[in-house]
Design a protein around this motif. Structure first.
Motif, PDB file in Angstrom:
ATOM      1  N   GLY A 194      18.037  41.231 -37.053  1.00  0.00           N
ATOM      2  CA  GLY A 194      19.726  40.885 -36.978  1.00  0.00           C
ATOM      3  C   GLY A 194      19.198  40.873 -38.975  1.00  0.00           C
ATOM      4  O   GLY A 194      17.636  41.470 -39.269  1.00  0.00           O
ATOM      5  N   GLY A 195      20.163  41.660 -39.405  1.00  0.00           N
ATOM      6  CA  GLY A 195      20.316  41.681 -40.816  1.00  0.00           C
ATOM      7  C   GLY A 195      20.018  43.136 -40.923  1.00  0.00           C
ATOM      8  O   GLY A 195      20.709  44.167 -40.101  1.00  0.00           O
ATOM      9  N   LEU A 196      19.073  43.370 -42.059  1.00  0.00           N
ATOM     10  CA  LEU A 196      19.010  45.293 -42.099  1.00  0.00           C
ATOM     11  C   LEU A 196      18.076  46.045 -41.939  1.00  0.00           C
ATOM     12  O   LEU A 196      18.077  46.497 -40.731  1.00  0.00           O
ATOM     13  CB  LEU A 196      18.511  44.871 -43.791  1.00  0.00           C
ATOM     14  CG  LEU A 196      19.371  44.542 -45.119  1.00  0.00           C
ATOM     15  CD1 LEU A 196      18.292  44.185 -46.147  1.00  0.00           C
ATOM     16  CD2 LEU A 196      20.569  45.317 -44.726  1.00  0.00           C
ATOM     17  N   VAL A 197      16.713  45.016 -41.042  1.00  0.00           N
ATOM     18  CA  VAL A 197      16.210  45.463 -39.813  1.00  0.00           C
ATOM     19  C   VAL A 197      16.960  46.224 -38.864  1.00  0.00           C
ATOM     20  O   VAL A 197      16.020  47.476 -38.783  1.00  0.00           O
ATOM     21  CB  VAL A 197      15.206  44.433 -39.014  1.00  0.00           C
ATOM     22  CG1 VAL A 197      14.473  45.261 -37.843  1.00  0.00           C
ATOM     23  CG2 VAL A 197      14.967  43.241 -39.669  1.00  0.00           C
ATOM     24  N   LYS A 198      17.829  46.192 -38.570  1.00  0.00           N
ATOM     25  CA  LYS A 198      18.513  47.566 -37.094  1.00  0.00           C
ATOM     26  C   LYS A 198      18.885  48.554 -37.639  1.00  0.00           C
ATOM     27  O   LYS A 198      19.015  49.500 -37.327  1.00  0.00           O
ATOM     28  CB  LYS A 198      19.464  46.273 -36.916  1.00  0.00           C
ATOM     29  CG  LYS A 198      20.823  46.394 -37.377  1.00  0.00           C
ATOM     30  CD  LYS A 198      22.067  45.441 -36.912  1.00  0.00           C
ATOM     31  CE  LYS A 198      23.399  45.013 -37.391  1.00  0.00           C
ATOM     32  NZ  LYS A 198      23.724  44.513 -36.676  1.00  0.00           N
ATOM     33  N   TYR A 199      19.047  48.890 -39.773  1.00  0.00           N
ATOM     34  CA  TYR A 199      18.726  49.932 -40.133  1.00  0.00           C
ATOM     35  C   TYR A 199      17.839  50.755 -40.306  1.00  0.00           C
ATOM     36  O   TYR A 199      18.351  51.956 -41.083  1.00  0.00           O
ATOM     37  CB  TYR A 199      19.683  49.227 -41.318  1.00  0.00           C
ATOM     38  CG  TYR A 199      21.352  48.642 -40.650  1.00  0.00           C
ATOM     39  CD1 TYR A 199      22.318  49.600 -40.253  1.00  0.00           C
ATOM     40  CD2 TYR A 199      21.897  47.563 -40.915  1.00  0.00           C
ATOM     41  CE1 TYR A 199      23.727  49.352 -39.624  1.00  0.00           C
ATOM     42  CE2 TYR A 199      22.654  46.691 -40.639  1.00  0.00           C
ATOM     43  CZ  TYR A 199      24.081  47.881 -40.055  1.00  0.00           C
ATOM     44  OH  TYR A 199      25.118  47.439 -39.389  1.00  0.00           O
ATOM     45  N   LEU A 200      16.951  49.755 -40.843  1.00  0.00           N
ATOM     46  CA  LEU A 200      16.027  50.402 -40.759  1.00  0.00           C
ATOM     47  C   LEU A 200      14.690  51.260 -39.706  1.00  0.00           C
ATOM     48  O   LEU A 200      14.334  50.525 -38.805  1.00  0.00           O
ATOM     49  CB  LEU A 200      14.530  49.561 -41.633  1.00  0.00           C
ATOM     50  CG  LEU A 200      15.143  48.913 -42.522  1.00  0.00           C
ATOM     51  CD1 LEU A 200      13.916  47.368 -43.553  1.00  0.00           C
ATOM     52  CD2 LEU A 200      15.080  49.338 -43.656  1.00  0.00           C
ATOM     53  N   PRO A 201      14.639  52.116 -40.493  1.00  0.00           N
ATOM     54  CA  PRO A 201      13.358  52.725 -39.150  1.00  0.00           C
ATOM     55  C   PRO A 201      12.497  51.830 -38.542  1.00  0.00           C
ATOM     56  O   PRO A 201      11.214  51.379 -39.120  1.00  0.00           O
ATOM     57  CB  PRO A 201      12.829  54.120 -39.920  1.00  0.00           C
ATOM     58  CG  PRO A 201      13.624  54.464 -41.483  1.00  0.00           C
ATOM     59  CD  PRO A 201      13.726  52.666 -41.779  1.00  0.00           C
ATOM     60  N   LYS A 202      11.655  52.377 -37.424  1.00  0.00           N
ATOM     61  CA  LYS A 202      11.073  50.652 -36.770  1.00  0.00           C
ATOM     62  C   LYS A 202      10.047  51.911 -36.813  1.00  0.00           C
ATOM     63  O   LYS A 202       8.967  51.307 -37.309  1.00  0.00           O
ATOM     64  CB  LYS A 202      11.593  50.919 -35.263  1.00  0.00           C
ATOM     65  CG  LYS A 202      10.593  50.203 -34.544  1.00  0.00           C
ATOM     66  CD  LYS A 202      10.747  49.332 -33.305  1.00  0.00           C
ATOM     67  CE  LYS A 202      10.023  48.016 -33.138  1.00  0.00           C
ATOM     68  NZ  LYS A 202      10.503  48.214 -31.070  1.00  0.00           N
ATOM     69  N   SER A 203       9.858  53.542 -36.780  1.00  0.00           N
ATOM     70  CA  SER A 203       8.260  54.063 -36.718  1.00  0.00           C
ATOM     71  C   SER A 203       8.185  54.149 -37.816  1.00  0.00           C
ATOM     72  O   SER A 203       8.853  55.070 -38.645  1.00  0.00           O
ATOM     73  CB  SER A 203       8.612  54.765 -35.025  1.00  0.00           C
ATOM     74  OG  SER A 203       8.111  54.224 -34.027  1.00  0.00           O
ATOM     75  N   LEU A 204       6.952  54.616 -37.817  1.00  0.00           N
ATOM     76  CA  LEU A 204       6.197  55.485 -39.006  1.00  0.00           C
ATOM     77  C   LEU A 204       5.876  57.222 -38.403  1.00  0.00           C
ATOM     78  O   LEU A 204       5.304  57.926 -38.016  1.00  0.00           O
ATOM     79  CB  LEU A 204       4.574  55.307 -39.406  1.00  0.00           C
ATOM     80  CG  LEU A 204       4.517  55.391 -40.329  1.00  0.00           C
ATOM     81  CD1 LEU A 204       5.306  55.857 -42.403  1.00  0.00           C
ATOM     82  CD2 LEU A 204       3.058  55.172 -41.259  1.00  0.00           C
ATOM     83  N   LEU A 205       6.479  58.050 -38.550  1.00  0.00           N
ATOM     84  CA  LEU A 205       6.724  59.248 -38.620  1.00  0.00           C
ATOM     85  C   LEU A 205       6.588  60.066 -39.639  1.00  0.00           C
ATOM     86  O   LEU A 205       6.947  59.960 -41.011  1.00  0.00           O
ATOM     87  CB  LEU A 205       7.855  60.027 -38.358  1.00  0.00           C
ATOM     88  CG  LEU A 205       8.818  58.848 -37.291  1.00  0.00           C
ATOM     89  CD1 LEU A 205      10.452  59.886 -37.077  1.00  0.00           C
ATOM     90  CD2 LEU A 205       7.946  59.132 -36.310  1.00  0.00           C
TER      91      LEU A 205
END
Length: 718
Positions: free
Chosen positions: A696-707
């Motif tokens: 929820g919130g801003l989490v779904k707009y942030l990149p999850k994996s470190l590339l």
């Protein structure tokens, strides 16, 4: 070599630039008609680099290139991305000729300019334990030789002359301009430099401005500069061209883990404020942290780690002088709990708050020398800092140095998550040139072939043919150049091939290829030893480890004779399927070792997937007795857990680097490394959410994996 020869011909004879550009345009148009797409991006990069270096190109030729770039917008990536970028640049160049050259020199040489306040720098990092001393010395010599003829005065003169030639063409008195500028003082040269930059930038931003109006503005400056030395009556020398100065390059031997972060901090901070770190450290000891930061709007809610000398236990407080000692019947814990003398840790100058805040230019920032008890209310919201600086990190070496880069990059991202200092102000770009020393360094690990040590470079070469022909060929060329005998007139050579290729790669390589960084958590057989966390980029290799004690060794030999070599493992992994649905599987097998590859053998395969090969021991019973055979079991996964069921240890080596070998491991967990900012925001969202929603919130707009992005010329061409 053909590309390098073409660009050197323009430097030697600028009058042929229009003819060479027209030939390149015809080649591009022929490649489009014949549907030879693999030629388009190399030709387009070569053409744009020629346009930047050329002194004067007609508007008709620029228009043909501009129309070609617009046609690329109908093609898939990366053609449309590169076409859009170059179309925007050409639109500005047509409105104000010489803009691309001017902006490149200003940014790369860090010239002071208010209309275009951008700065760029190339940081070359080489691991001295992976490259020979001759290679490091040769690279250091070439980079130092490239910086000899680059003074701010000379670069400002180059910008002035190139802008005049681009706008006025044959009407520019290049020889007279050079003579006039050489006779002027530094302040006068800087004055005319600012005038030219302002005129070119204003014409580039004005969409309705005609090319003739821009030429008229520069003609006035042209006559004013010539009249300052009364050289206006000198005969016109025609187009002579101006060299494109080499970018600002610094060479570093990567000897410390935090060296990358420290160099970036020093690049961000103004040079005038970074020369006295001791004084800044003393100011920290004098003034309180909150007094230094109370007015800084760009770093809200700062948190700092301070080594405390107080345990926080009330019993540990020193007794007042008038208070008597406790009676004998007091609590026995009071006599056991006491505070020992502590030591205050003096922070490093680079870690100090004053050192970092000196680089902040946000509104409301107070000087550290004037502490106040209360912070005055800010007049308004401070503007976010702009990313005016670009750091191009160029790695030299093999896959082992890239594994070290992934580790440093994760550390930098974690540091920026706790306190964002570099991220809002710096564009960070990574480049990679494979170099394999002819004499491998002595280590416990057996010698590995060059192809196996350069898996990332091989993958990038397959994905981008222009990277293969320009960069991968340096893998064998750099060691040969380092071992060649030095010429007695080497200091007179101005055409440094290696520096020129590095500059071309940094300037034109703008398309990143992102590699997944994997996190590994290791558990050891010693109960007192804490688990270790690390990351790897290319591969993880594990092998069975011999027992240390004689008794365990004898038991191991008996068990090996019965069950075969290796150790018993339990493997739990999540299988990768086309439907992208989670499918948990478990295996129990006996193995002598395993190999996890993060770089696929084919560019068509998924880059975000681990290819695991486990050497499984199969027991075979026949009439002649019992025998064992080794079978390779292959898995495709992203998350995997491996445990030794009989508590027998094994070794783990990361990224083919023997320096990153862990022993006495009995269990490990491998998964994609998460972006630290995603982890922080997810933790906050989970705590504040009433229903415990994870995304929820801003989490779904942030990149999850470190590339980890590594720049190439074209990215991945499908």
């Amino acid at each position: 070599m053909l590309r390098w020869t073409l660009h050197k011909k323009i430097d030697q004879n600028p009058r042929n630039s229009s003819m060479l550009v027209s030939i390149l345009v015809k080649e591009l148009e022929r490649a489009e008609r014949g549907d030879f797409r693999h030629y388009i991006i190399p030709l387009l990069h070569t053409l744009m680099y020629t346009l930047i270096k050329a002194p004067c190109i007609s508007d008709e030729l620029c228009g043909r290139v501009y129309d070609f770039c617009k046609k690329l917008l109908t093609l898939p990536k990366p053609f449309c991305t590169i076409g859009l970028d170059y179309a925007a640049r050409l639109k500005t160049e047509r409105a104000a000729p010489g803009t691309l050259y001017q902006r490149m020199v200003i940014a790369e040489q860090s010239l002071k300019s208010d209309p275009y306040p951008y700065q760029e720098k190339i940081f070359i990092f080489a691991d001295p334990e992976l490259l020979s001393e001759a290679i490091c010395n040769a690279l250091l010599t070439d980079t130092e030789a490239a910086q000899v003829a680059q003074s701010p005065r000379a670069c400002m003169c180059y910008v002035i002359i190139h802008a005049m030639e681009a706008a006025l063409g044959e009407g520019c008195d290049s020889s007279g301009l050079k003579a006039s500028l050489q006779a002027l003082s530094l302040s006068e040269v800087e004055h005319w430099f600012q005038q030219v930059v302002a005129a070119v930038e204003s014409a580039g931003h004005e969409a309705s401005a005609a090319r003739s109006q821009h030429a008229a503005r520069l003609e006035k400056i042209h006559q004013a500069v010539l009249s300052s030395l009364q050289a206006g009556n000198a005969p016109l020398g025609g187009l002579q061209g101006t060299p494109l100065p080499n970018p600002n390059i610094s060479f570093h031997l990567w000897t410390e883990e935090e060296q990358l972060w420290k160099e970036l901090v020093l690049f961000i901070r103004p040079a005038a404020q970074s020369c006295e770190p001791e004084r800044l450290s003393q100011e920290l000891d004098t003034f309180a942290m909150q007094d230094i930061l109370c007015g800084c709007e760009c770093c809200p809610q700062p948190r700092f780690s301070v080594l405390s000398t107080d345990s926080g236990i009330e019993r540990d407080l020193p007794l007042p002088a008038e208070e008597s000692l406790p009676p004998c019947g007091a609590e026995p814990e009071h006599s056991r709990l006491h505070r020992k003398g502590g030591m205050r840790k003096k922070p490093s100058p680079l870690e100090s708050v004053a050192f970092l805040q000196a680089g902040c230019h946000g509104a409301g920032l107070k000087p550290p020398g004037k502490p106040q008890r209360r912070a005055a209310p800010a007049p308004g919201p401070a503007a976010l800092p702009q990313r005016l600086r670009t750091a191009r990190i160029l790695l030299l070496g093999d896959d082992r140095v890239l594994g070290r880069l992934a580790r440093a990059y994760r550390s930098l991202r974690k540091r920026e998550t706790r306190r964002a200092f570099l991220t809002p102000r710096l564009n960070l770009q990574f480049y990679y040139i494979p170099v394999v020393a002819e004499q491998p360094s002595t280590s416990e690990q057996p010698a590995t072939g060059q192809e196996e040590l350069c898996e990332v470079a091989t993958y990038l070469g397959r994905a981008d043919p222009w990277y293969e022909s320009n960069i991968n060929t340096l893998c064998h060329m750099i060691p040969k150049l380092a071992t060649m005998p030095s010429s007695p007139s080497k200091h007179l050579v101005t055409d440094l091939f290696l520096t020129d290729v590095i500059a071309y790669y940094a300037r034109m390589g703008t398309q990143p290829v992102c590699f997944q960084v994997y996190a590994v958590k290791l558990f050891f057989n010693a109960p007192a030893q804490e688990p270790a966390e690390d990351v790897f980029l290319t591969e993880l290799r594990s092998q069975a480890q011999d027992s240390a004690s004689p008794r365990e060794l004898s038991l191991t030999k008996k068990k090996t004779a019965l069950d075969g070599p290796g150790i018993d493992l339990t493997v739990t992994y999540r299988k990768v399927v086309l439907s992208d649905r989670a499918k948990e599987l478990a295996l129990a097998l006996r193995s002598t070792g395993l190999l996890m590859k993060a770089i696929p053998a084919d560019e068509a395969e998924d880059l975000l997937c681990l290819n695991v090969t486990i050497t499984e021991i199969i027991r075979i019973n026949n009439l002649s007795g019992r025998s064992f055979s080794a079978v390779a079991t292959r898995l495709r996964t992203q998350n995997i857990t491996i445990r030794s069921t009989e508590q027998r240890p094994f070794t783990v080596c990361l990224d083919k680097d023997s320096r990153r070998t862990y022993r006495n491991v009995i269990s490990m967990e491998v998964s994609p490394c998460l972006e630290p900012s995603y982890c922080l925001q997810k933790t906050r969202t989970t705590k504040l959410s009433l229903h415990g929603a994870e995304d929820g919130g801003l989490v779904k707009y942030l990149p999850k994996s470190l590339l980890l992005p590594i720049n190439t010329f074209a990215g991945v061409i499908q």
